[in-house]
Design an enzyme around this catalytic site. Structure first.
Site, PDB file in Angstrom:
ATOM      1  N   GLU A   1     104.312  43.809  13.475  1.00 42.27           N
ATOM      2  CA  GLU A   1     104.797  42.832  12.505  1.00 42.27           C
ATOM      3  C   GLU A   1     104.455  41.397  12.866  1.00 42.27           C
ATOM      4  OE1 GLU A   1     108.788  45.311  11.035  1.00 42.27           O
ATOM      5  OE2 GLU A   1     108.994  43.300  11.892  1.00 42.27           O
TER       6      GLU A   1
ATOM      7  N   HIS B   1     109.286  47.368  26.931  1.00 40.37           N
ATOM      8  CA  HIS B   1     109.768  46.410  25.932  1.00 40.37           C
ATOM      9  C   HIS B   1     110.647  45.307  26.518  1.00 40.37           C
ATOM     10  CE1 HIS B   1     109.304  49.872  22.748  1.00 40.37           C
ATOM     11  NE2 HIS B   1     108.180  49.595  23.415  1.00 40.37           N
TER      12      HIS B   1
END
Length: 488
Positions: free
Chosen positions: A347, A254
Protein backbone atom coordinates in the site's frame (compact mmCIF):
# COMPACT_ATOMS: atom_id res chain seq x y z
CA UNK A 1 -14.47 -19.28 -16.66
CA UNK A 2 -14.22 -15.53 -16.07
CA UNK A 3 -14.73 -13.96 -19.46
CA UNK A 4 -17.10 -14.11 -22.39
CA UNK A 5 -16.41 -17.52 -23.87
CA UNK A 6 -15.30 -18.28 -27.37
CA UNK A 7 -16.27 -21.92 -26.73
CA UNK A 8 -19.58 -23.81 -26.55
CA UNK A 9 -21.46 -24.66 -23.38
CA UNK A 10 -19.48 -27.90 -23.07
CA UNK A 11 -16.68 -25.95 -21.36
CA UNK A 12 -19.00 -24.85 -18.61
CA UNK A 13 -20.24 -28.40 -18.07
CA UNK A 14 -16.70 -29.48 -17.21
CA UNK A 15 -16.82 -27.43 -14.06
CA UNK A 16 -20.39 -28.02 -12.91
CA UNK A 17 -19.48 -31.05 -10.79
CA UNK A 18 -18.75 -29.13 -7.56
CA UNK A 19 -22.17 -27.46 -7.70
CA UNK A 20 -23.99 -30.73 -7.13
CA UNK A 21 -22.87 -30.84 -3.51
CA UNK A 22 -22.01 -27.22 -2.72
CA UNK A 23 -25.47 -25.65 -2.47
CA UNK A 24 -25.02 -23.84 0.83
CA UNK A 25 -22.67 -20.93 1.42
CA UNK A 26 -19.22 -22.52 1.58
CA UNK A 27 -16.55 -21.89 4.16
CA UNK A 28 -13.25 -20.36 3.01
CA UNK A 29 -10.90 -22.92 1.53
CA UNK A 30 -7.55 -23.68 3.15
CA UNK A 31 -6.17 -24.90 -0.15
CA UNK A 32 -3.55 -22.99 -2.10
CA UNK A 33 -5.34 -20.85 -4.67
CA UNK A 34 -3.20 -22.45 -7.38
CA UNK A 35 -4.77 -25.81 -6.50
CA UNK A 36 -8.25 -24.29 -6.57
CA UNK A 37 -7.54 -22.88 -10.02
CA UNK A 38 -6.12 -26.20 -11.25
CA UNK A 39 -9.19 -28.16 -10.12
CA UNK A 40 -11.92 -25.74 -11.22
CA UNK A 41 -10.53 -23.50 -13.95
CA UNK A 42 -7.59 -25.04 -15.79
CA UNK A 43 -9.76 -27.25 -18.05
CA UNK A 44 -11.26 -24.17 -19.65
CA UNK A 45 -8.55 -21.55 -19.30
CA UNK A 46 -5.39 -23.63 -19.48
CA UNK A 47 -2.94 -24.64 -16.77
CA UNK A 48 -1.05 -21.35 -17.16
CA UNK A 49 -4.16 -19.20 -17.69
CA UNK A 50 -3.15 -18.82 -21.33
CA UNK A 51 -6.50 -20.05 -22.65
CA UNK A 52 -7.83 -23.41 -23.86
CA UNK A 53 -11.54 -24.06 -24.49
CA UNK A 54 -12.09 -20.71 -22.82
CA UNK A 55 -10.20 -17.45 -23.31
CA UNK A 56 -6.88 -16.39 -21.87
CA UNK A 57 -6.93 -14.71 -18.46
CA UNK A 58 -3.52 -13.08 -18.87
CA UNK A 59 -3.86 -11.18 -22.14
CA UNK A 60 -5.54 -8.10 -20.59
CA UNK A 61 -8.64 -8.60 -22.74
CA UNK A 62 -11.74 -8.43 -20.57
CA UNK A 63 -15.21 -8.26 -22.11
CA UNK A 64 -17.07 -8.04 -18.81
CA UNK A 65 -14.93 -5.51 -16.97
CA UNK A 66 -11.23 -5.46 -16.07
CA UNK A 67 -11.48 -4.25 -12.46
CA UNK A 68 -11.32 -6.63 -9.50
CA UNK A 69 -15.04 -6.53 -8.74
CA UNK A 70 -16.02 -7.29 -12.35
CA UNK A 71 -13.75 -10.32 -12.40
CA UNK A 72 -15.07 -11.46 -9.03
CA UNK A 73 -18.64 -11.01 -10.30
CA UNK A 74 -17.93 -13.22 -13.32
CA UNK A 75 -16.66 -15.94 -11.00
CA UNK A 76 -19.49 -15.50 -8.52
CA UNK A 77 -22.46 -15.14 -10.89
CA UNK A 78 -21.13 -16.82 -14.02
CA UNK A 79 -22.04 -16.19 -17.66
CA UNK A 80 -24.28 -19.13 -18.49
CA UNK A 81 -25.07 -18.18 -22.12
CA UNK A 82 -21.35 -18.41 -22.82
CA UNK A 83 -20.86 -21.61 -20.84
CA UNK A 84 -19.56 -20.04 -17.64
CA UNK A 85 -21.30 -21.41 -14.51
CA UNK A 86 -21.80 -19.45 -11.30
CA UNK A 87 -19.36 -20.44 -8.55
CA UNK A 88 -21.03 -18.71 -5.60
CA UNK A 89 -22.15 -22.07 -4.22
CA UNK A 90 -18.79 -23.76 -4.67
CA UNK A 91 -16.45 -20.96 -3.61
CA UNK A 92 -16.58 -18.64 -0.62
CA UNK A 93 -16.16 -14.88 -1.13
CA UNK A 94 -12.66 -15.28 0.30
CA UNK A 95 -11.82 -17.99 -2.23
CA UNK A 96 -13.08 -15.79 -5.06
CA UNK A 97 -10.97 -12.88 -3.84
CA UNK A 98 -7.91 -15.16 -3.75
CA UNK A 99 -8.57 -16.22 -7.35
CA UNK A 100 -8.70 -12.58 -8.44
CA UNK A 101 -5.31 -11.98 -6.80
CA UNK A 102 -3.94 -15.11 -8.46
CA UNK A 103 -5.09 -13.90 -11.88
CA UNK A 104 -3.45 -10.53 -11.20
CA UNK A 105 -0.19 -12.24 -10.23
CA UNK A 106 -0.09 -14.39 -13.33
CA UNK A 107 -0.97 -11.47 -15.59
CA UNK A 108 1.76 -9.30 -14.08
CA UNK A 109 4.32 -12.07 -14.49
CA UNK A 110 3.45 -12.44 -18.16
CA UNK A 111 3.66 -8.67 -18.77
CA UNK A 112 7.00 -8.49 -16.98
CA UNK A 113 8.47 -11.23 -19.16
CA UNK A 114 7.44 -9.28 -22.22
CA UNK A 115 8.91 -5.95 -21.07
CA UNK A 116 12.54 -4.85 -21.35
CA UNK A 117 13.33 -2.92 -18.18
CA UNK A 118 16.29 -0.59 -17.83
CA UNK A 119 19.41 -1.85 -16.04
CA UNK A 120 21.65 1.19 -15.56
CA UNK A 121 25.29 1.02 -14.44
CA UNK A 122 28.21 3.42 -14.07
CA UNK A 123 29.17 2.81 -17.69
CA UNK A 124 25.67 2.32 -19.03
CA UNK A 125 23.22 5.19 -19.29
CA UNK A 126 19.49 4.58 -19.72
CA UNK A 127 16.67 6.87 -20.68
CA UNK A 128 13.57 7.11 -18.50
CA UNK A 129 10.45 8.97 -19.56
CA UNK A 130 11.83 12.32 -18.40
CA UNK A 131 15.59 12.01 -17.78
CA UNK A 132 18.57 9.93 -18.85
CA UNK A 133 20.78 8.69 -16.01
CA UNK A 134 23.52 6.32 -14.89
CA UNK A 135 23.74 4.34 -11.65
CA UNK A 136 27.06 5.17 -10.04
CA UNK A 137 28.34 3.09 -7.11
CA UNK A 138 29.34 5.28 -4.15
CA UNK A 139 30.60 2.65 -1.74
CA UNK A 140 30.70 -1.12 -1.27
CA UNK A 141 31.91 -3.40 1.54
CA UNK A 142 28.73 -3.01 3.59
CA UNK A 143 26.75 -5.80 5.24
CA UNK A 144 23.01 -5.43 4.55
CA UNK A 145 22.75 -1.63 4.52
CA UNK A 146 19.32 -0.56 5.77
CA UNK A 147 19.21 3.23 5.84
CA UNK A 148 21.18 6.24 4.59
CA UNK A 149 21.38 9.78 6.03
CA UNK A 150 23.62 12.76 5.32
CA UNK A 151 25.59 15.05 7.64
CA UNK A 152 26.01 18.75 6.75
CA UNK A 153 29.71 18.22 5.98
CA UNK A 154 28.89 15.70 3.24
CA UNK A 155 29.61 12.54 5.20
CA UNK A 156 27.09 9.74 4.91
CA UNK A 157 25.72 7.62 7.74
CA UNK A 158 24.63 4.07 6.92
CA UNK A 159 23.00 1.53 9.23
CA UNK A 160 23.81 -2.14 8.78
CA UNK A 161 21.11 -4.56 9.87
CA UNK A 162 23.44 -6.53 12.15
CA UNK A 163 23.76 -3.48 14.41
CA UNK A 164 26.57 -1.29 13.06
CA UNK A 165 26.41 2.43 12.26
CA UNK A 166 28.94 3.18 9.51
CA UNK A 167 30.40 6.39 8.10
CA UNK A 168 31.19 7.03 4.44
CA UNK A 169 33.56 9.92 3.85
CA UNK A 170 34.31 11.15 0.32
CA UNK A 171 33.13 7.84 -1.10
CA UNK A 172 35.27 5.76 1.29
CA UNK A 173 33.69 3.48 3.88
CA UNK A 174 35.57 4.07 7.13
CA UNK A 175 36.83 0.73 8.46
CA UNK A 176 35.56 1.10 12.02
CA UNK A 177 31.86 1.38 12.86
CA UNK A 178 30.64 3.96 15.36
CA UNK A 179 31.03 2.59 18.86
CA UNK A 180 28.42 2.83 21.60
CA UNK A 181 25.25 2.33 19.55
CA UNK A 182 22.49 0.33 21.28
CA UNK A 183 22.51 -3.48 21.30
CA UNK A 184 20.02 -4.81 18.78
CA UNK A 185 17.97 -7.97 18.37
CA UNK A 186 19.38 -8.99 14.99
CA UNK A 187 17.22 -11.93 14.01
CA UNK A 188 14.81 -12.39 11.13
CA UNK A 189 13.90 -8.87 10.00
CA UNK A 190 15.15 -7.27 13.21
CA UNK A 191 18.30 -5.22 13.62
CA UNK A 192 19.53 -1.65 13.37
CA UNK A 193 16.97 0.06 11.17
CA UNK A 194 16.54 3.74 10.32
CA UNK A 195 18.97 6.60 10.86
CA UNK A 196 18.05 10.29 10.60
CA UNK A 197 19.92 13.53 11.14
CA UNK A 198 18.08 16.29 12.98
CA UNK A 199 17.15 19.16 10.60
CA UNK A 200 19.07 21.55 12.87
CA UNK A 201 22.02 19.19 13.30
CA UNK A 202 24.57 21.97 12.78
CA UNK A 203 23.39 23.49 16.07
CA UNK A 204 22.35 20.51 18.18
CA UNK A 205 24.23 17.47 16.77
CA UNK A 206 21.38 14.98 17.29
CA UNK A 207 21.28 11.71 15.34
CA UNK A 208 18.23 9.42 15.62
CA UNK A 209 18.19 5.62 15.38
CA UNK A 210 15.42 3.03 15.32
CA UNK A 211 16.21 -0.58 16.14
CA UNK A 212 14.77 -3.86 17.37
CA UNK A 213 15.24 -3.72 21.13
CA UNK A 214 15.78 -7.12 22.79
CA UNK A 215 13.35 -8.08 25.56
CA UNK A 216 12.77 -11.07 27.81
CA UNK A 217 12.49 -14.64 26.51
CA UNK A 218 13.60 -13.84 22.98
CA UNK A 219 11.12 -11.01 22.45
CA UNK A 220 11.77 -7.64 20.83
CA UNK A 221 10.08 -4.38 19.84
CA UNK A 222 11.09 -1.35 17.81
CA UNK A 223 12.64 1.40 19.97
CA UNK A 224 13.87 4.92 19.23
CA UNK A 225 16.99 6.65 20.58
CA UNK A 226 19.01 9.73 19.80
CA UNK A 227 22.62 10.56 20.47
CA UNK A 228 25.63 12.50 19.21
CA UNK A 229 28.83 11.59 17.39
CA UNK A 230 32.04 12.29 19.21
CA UNK A 231 35.43 10.79 18.35
CA UNK A 232 33.88 7.74 16.71
CA UNK A 233 31.38 7.09 19.48
CA UNK A 234 27.61 7.47 19.87
CA UNK A 235 27.35 9.51 23.09
CA UNK A 236 24.77 11.37 25.18
CA UNK A 237 22.28 8.67 24.22
CA UNK A 238 18.63 9.29 25.13
CA UNK A 239 15.76 6.82 24.78
CA UNK A 240 12.81 8.58 23.12
CA UNK A 241 10.45 5.64 22.74
CA UNK A 242 10.48 2.20 24.31
CA UNK A 243 7.33 0.16 24.84
CA UNK A 244 6.58 -1.43 28.23
CA UNK A 245 8.33 -4.84 28.41
CA UNK A 246 5.02 -6.69 28.56
CA UNK A 247 4.14 -5.47 25.07
CA UNK A 248 7.22 -6.93 23.36
CA UNK A 249 6.56 -9.70 20.82
CA UNK A 250 8.48 -12.87 19.89
CA UNK A 251 7.97 -12.87 16.13
CA UNK A 252 11.02 -12.11 13.98
CA UNK A 253 9.17 -9.98 11.45
CA UNK A 254 7.63 -6.56 10.80
CA UNK A 255 9.55 -4.02 12.86
CA UNK A 256 9.01 -1.10 10.43
CA UNK A 257 10.60 1.50 10.71
CA UNK A 258 11.18 4.96 9.21
CA UNK A 259 11.52 8.55 10.45
CA UNK A 260 10.13 11.89 9.29
CA UNK A 261 10.76 15.29 10.88
CA UNK A 262 7.86 17.60 10.04
CA UNK A 263 9.69 20.89 10.55
CA UNK A 264 7.37 21.82 13.41
CA UNK A 265 9.25 20.10 16.21
CA UNK A 266 7.71 16.65 15.72
CA UNK A 267 9.19 13.28 14.82
CA UNK A 268 7.05 10.64 13.09
CA UNK A 269 8.12 7.00 13.14
CA UNK A 270 6.52 3.72 12.15
CA UNK A 271 6.41 0.29 13.77
CA UNK A 272 5.25 -2.88 12.00
CA UNK A 273 2.70 -5.17 13.66
CA UNK A 274 5.43 -7.68 14.51
CA UNK A 275 3.61 -10.60 12.89
CA UNK A 276 0.65 -10.23 15.28
CA UNK A 277 -1.87 -8.79 12.87
CA UNK A 278 -4.63 -8.21 15.43
CA UNK A 279 -2.33 -5.84 17.34
CA UNK A 280 -2.59 -3.31 14.50
CA UNK A 281 -6.18 -2.59 15.63
CA UNK A 282 -5.33 -2.48 19.36
CA UNK A 283 -4.62 1.07 20.55
CA UNK A 284 -3.04 -0.25 23.75
CA UNK A 285 -0.15 -1.70 21.72
CA UNK A 286 2.53 0.19 19.79
CA UNK A 287 2.92 -2.19 16.85
CA UNK A 288 1.09 -1.74 13.55
CA UNK A 289 1.07 2.05 13.97
CA UNK A 290 2.56 5.35 12.90
CA UNK A 291 3.59 7.42 15.96
CA UNK A 292 4.27 11.11 16.56
CA UNK A 293 6.41 12.51 19.37
CA UNK A 294 8.26 15.73 20.00
CA UNK A 295 11.90 15.64 18.92
CA UNK A 296 12.90 15.12 22.58
CA UNK A 297 10.52 12.15 23.00
CA UNK A 298 7.74 13.95 24.85
CA UNK A 299 4.13 13.53 23.71
CA UNK A 300 2.38 16.32 21.78
CA UNK A 301 -0.82 17.32 23.53
CA UNK A 302 -2.75 17.39 20.24
CA UNK A 303 -2.02 13.75 19.30
CA UNK A 304 -5.35 12.09 18.43
CA UNK A 305 -5.44 9.57 21.29
CA UNK A 306 -4.05 11.67 24.11
CA UNK A 307 -6.34 11.25 27.11
CA UNK A 308 -8.12 8.20 25.71
CA UNK A 309 -8.18 5.44 28.30
CA UNK A 310 -6.03 2.47 27.37
CA UNK A 311 -4.54 4.07 24.26
CA UNK A 312 -0.85 4.82 23.81
CA UNK A 313 -0.63 8.61 23.47
CA UNK A 314 2.12 8.53 20.83
CA UNK A 315 -0.14 6.84 18.24
CA UNK A 316 -0.89 8.95 15.15
CA UNK A 317 -2.51 6.29 12.93
CA UNK A 318 -3.23 2.56 13.25
CA UNK A 319 -4.14 -0.49 11.19
CA UNK A 320 -0.75 -0.36 9.41
CA UNK A 321 0.87 -3.73 8.62
CA UNK A 322 4.60 -3.16 8.11
CA UNK A 323 5.40 0.45 7.20
CA UNK A 324 8.95 0.69 5.85
CA UNK A 325 8.50 3.93 3.95
CA UNK A 326 7.61 7.35 5.37
CA UNK A 327 8.02 10.71 3.63
CA UNK A 328 6.68 14.25 3.87
CA UNK A 329 5.56 16.01 0.71
CA UNK A 330 7.87 19.01 0.25
CA UNK A 331 5.04 21.31 -0.89
CA UNK A 332 1.85 20.21 0.86
CA UNK A 333 3.43 18.84 4.04
CA UNK A 334 1.30 15.69 3.76
CA UNK A 335 2.68 12.51 5.35
CA UNK A 336 2.92 9.58 2.94
CA UNK A 337 3.58 5.98 3.92
CA UNK A 338 4.39 2.74 2.11
CA UNK A 339 3.73 -0.60 3.76
CA UNK A 340 4.22 -4.23 2.91
CA UNK A 341 1.02 -6.17 2.35
CA UNK A 342 0.85 -9.95 2.64
CA UNK A 343 0.76 -11.74 -0.74
CA UNK A 344 -0.70 -8.82 -2.66
CA UNK A 345 -1.90 -5.53 -1.26
CA UNK A 346 1.29 -3.49 -0.76
CA UNK A 347 0.00 0.00 0.00
CA UNK A 348 0.70 3.68 -0.48
CA UNK A 349 -1.22 5.71 2.11
CA UNK A 350 -1.64 9.35 2.96
CA UNK A 351 -1.43 9.28 6.74
CA UNK A 352 -3.84 11.46 8.70
CA UNK A 353 -4.24 11.71 12.48
CA UNK A 354 -6.44 9.16 14.20
CA UNK A 355 -7.30 7.26 11.02
CA UNK A 356 -7.59 3.48 10.80
CA UNK A 357 -5.84 2.01 7.73
CA UNK A 358 -7.61 -1.31 8.01
CA UNK A 359 -5.10 -4.09 8.54
CA UNK A 360 -5.99 -6.93 8.99
CA UNK A 361 -9.73 -6.35 8.66
CA UNK A 362 -9.44 -5.16 5.08
CA UNK A 363 -6.65 -5.94 2.62
CA UNK A 364 -6.06 -6.43 -1.09
CA UNK A 365 -3.85 -9.44 -0.36
CA UNK A 366 -4.03 -13.07 0.73
CA UNK A 367 -1.90 -15.38 2.86
CA UNK A 368 1.62 -16.18 1.68
CA UNK A 369 0.71 -19.85 1.29
CA UNK A 370 -1.93 -18.95 -1.29
CA UNK A 371 -4.91 -19.49 1.00
CA UNK A 372 -7.54 -16.76 1.26
CA UNK A 373 -7.49 -14.20 4.05
CA UNK A 374 -10.61 -12.09 3.59
CA UNK A 375 -12.81 -10.88 0.78
CA UNK A 376 -13.12 -7.43 2.36
CA UNK A 377 -11.12 -4.69 0.69
CA UNK A 378 -13.16 -1.85 2.19
CA UNK A 379 -15.16 -1.14 5.33
CA UNK A 380 -16.78 1.92 6.82
CA UNK A 381 -14.44 3.77 9.16
CA UNK A 382 -11.32 2.39 7.51
CA UNK A 383 -9.14 4.25 5.01
CA UNK A 384 -8.51 3.09 1.46
CA UNK A 385 -4.92 3.13 0.19
CA UNK A 386 -4.21 5.82 -2.35
CA UNK A 387 -2.60 3.04 -4.38
CA UNK A 388 -2.09 -0.68 -3.88
CA UNK A 389 0.27 -3.01 -5.66
CA UNK A 390 -1.33 -6.38 -6.34
CA UNK A 391 0.66 -8.49 -6.89
CA UNK A 392 3.12 -7.25 -4.29
CA UNK A 393 6.36 -5.56 -5.27
CA UNK A 394 7.62 -5.70 -1.64
CA UNK A 395 7.55 -1.92 -1.43
CA UNK A 396 10.06 -0.52 1.02
CA UNK A 397 11.50 2.98 1.42
CA UNK A 398 10.07 6.15 -0.08
CA UNK A 399 11.26 9.74 -0.52
CA UNK A 400 10.27 12.82 -2.47
CA UNK A 401 12.90 14.15 -4.82
CA UNK A 402 13.84 17.73 -3.96
CA UNK A 403 17.14 18.10 -5.82
CA UNK A 404 18.11 20.09 -8.91
CA UNK A 405 19.98 17.55 -11.06
CA UNK A 406 16.71 16.04 -12.37
CA UNK A 407 14.38 19.05 -12.63
CA UNK A 408 11.47 17.16 -14.23
CA UNK A 409 11.39 14.78 -11.26
CA UNK A 410 10.97 17.61 -8.77
CA UNK A 411 8.54 16.67 -5.96
CA UNK A 412 7.84 13.20 -7.41
CA UNK A 413 7.79 10.29 -4.96
CA UNK A 414 10.38 7.55 -5.44
CA UNK A 415 9.76 4.13 -3.91
CA UNK A 416 11.98 1.08 -3.71
CA UNK A 417 10.99 -2.57 -3.92
CA UNK A 418 12.80 -5.54 -2.43
CA UNK A 419 11.36 -8.65 -4.11
CA UNK A 420 10.81 -6.96 -7.48
CA UNK A 421 14.16 -5.11 -7.26
CA UNK A 422 12.74 -1.85 -8.57
CA UNK A 423 12.80 1.87 -8.14
CA UNK A 424 9.53 3.51 -9.18
CA UNK A 425 8.72 7.15 -9.77
CA UNK A 426 5.22 8.24 -8.78
CA UNK A 427 3.66 11.52 -9.90
CA UNK A 428 1.19 12.75 -7.28
CA UNK A 429 -1.39 15.42 -8.02
CA UNK A 430 -4.29 16.42 -5.81
CA UNK A 431 -3.59 13.60 -3.38
CA UNK A 432 -3.73 10.94 -6.10
CA UNK A 433 -1.12 8.99 -8.02
CA UNK A 434 -1.69 9.97 -11.63
CA UNK A 435 1.25 8.07 -13.12
CA UNK A 436 4.01 5.69 -12.14
CA UNK A 437 7.12 4.56 -13.95
CA UNK A 438 9.63 1.78 -13.30
CA UNK A 439 12.99 3.57 -13.56
CA UNK A 440 15.01 0.37 -13.40
CA UNK A 441 14.71 -3.25 -12.34
CA UNK A 442 16.76 -6.32 -11.41
CA UNK A 443 20.01 -4.69 -10.31
CA UNK A 444 19.52 -5.52 -6.60
CA UNK A 445 16.99 -5.49 -3.77
CA UNK A 446 16.23 -1.84 -3.00
CA UNK A 447 16.24 -1.14 0.74
CA UNK A 448 16.41 2.66 0.85
CA UNK A 449 15.85 5.57 -1.53
CA UNK A 450 16.98 9.03 -0.42
CA UNK A 451 16.91 12.50 -1.98
CA UNK A 452 20.22 13.92 -0.77
CA UNK A 453 21.40 17.48 -0.01
CA UNK A 454 23.78 17.29 -2.99
CA UNK A 455 20.81 17.00 -5.36
CA UNK A 456 21.21 13.35 -6.32
CA UNK A 457 19.01 10.35 -5.62
CA UNK A 458 20.79 7.69 -3.52
CA UNK A 459 19.83 4.02 -3.35
CA UNK A 460 20.82 1.39 -0.77
CA UNK A 461 20.92 -2.11 -2.27
CA UNK A 462 20.85 -5.47 -0.53
CA UNK A 463 22.36 -8.22 -2.68
CA UNK A 464 24.78 -7.02 -3.78
CA UNK A 465 25.24 -4.73 -0.78
CA UNK A 466 26.22 -1.23 -1.84
CA UNK A 467 25.20 2.42 -1.95
CA UNK A 468 24.73 3.96 -5.40
CA UNK A 469 23.36 7.17 -6.79
CA UNK A 470 21.54 8.23 -9.94
CA UNK A 471 23.50 10.81 -11.94
CA UNK A 472 22.40 12.62 -15.11
CA UNK A 473 23.65 11.22 -18.41
CA UNK A 474 23.60 12.74 -21.89
CA UNK A 475 21.63 10.01 -23.54
CA UNK A 476 21.13 6.54 -24.83
CA UNK A 477 19.02 3.47 -24.89
CA UNK A 478 15.30 3.12 -25.40
CA UNK A 479 13.00 4.16 -22.58
CA UNK A 480 12.67 1.84 -19.60
CA UNK A 481 9.63 -0.34 -19.04
CA UNK A 482 6.62 1.45 -17.61
CA UNK A 483 4.51 0.42 -14.71
CA UNK A 484 0.77 0.69 -15.32
CA UNK A 485 -0.96 3.87 -14.26
CA UNK A 486 -2.43 3.81 -10.78
CA UNK A 487 -5.95 2.48 -10.37
CA UNK A 488 -8.18 2.61 -7.32
Amino acid sequence: MFNTFRAPLTCGLLVFAPLAWAQSSPQPSRRDVADVYASLCANCHGPKLEGALGPSLVDDTWKSGADDESIARSIREGQLPAGMPAFSAALSPQDIRALVIYIREQGAERRSKGTAFAKPAADKAVRSELHAFKLETVTEGLDTPWSVAFLPDGRMLVTEKEGRLRVVEKGRLLPEPIRGTPAVWSKGQGGLLDVAVHPDYAKNGWIYLSYSDPGANGSAMTAIVRGKLREGRFVEQQTLFRAPPGLYRNAGVHFGSRFVFDGKGHLFFSIGERGHKEDAQDLSRPNGKVHRIHEDGSIPKDNPFVGRKGALPSIWSYGNRNPQGLAQHPVTGELWETEHGPRGGDELNRIEPGRNYGWPVITYGMNYDGTPMTDRTAQEGMEQPVLHWTPSIAVCAADFYTGSHFPQWKNDLFVGALAQQEVRRLRIEGGKVVHQEVLFKDVGRVRDVVSSPDGYLYVAFNGPDRIARLVPAPVVEPASGKAPSAKP
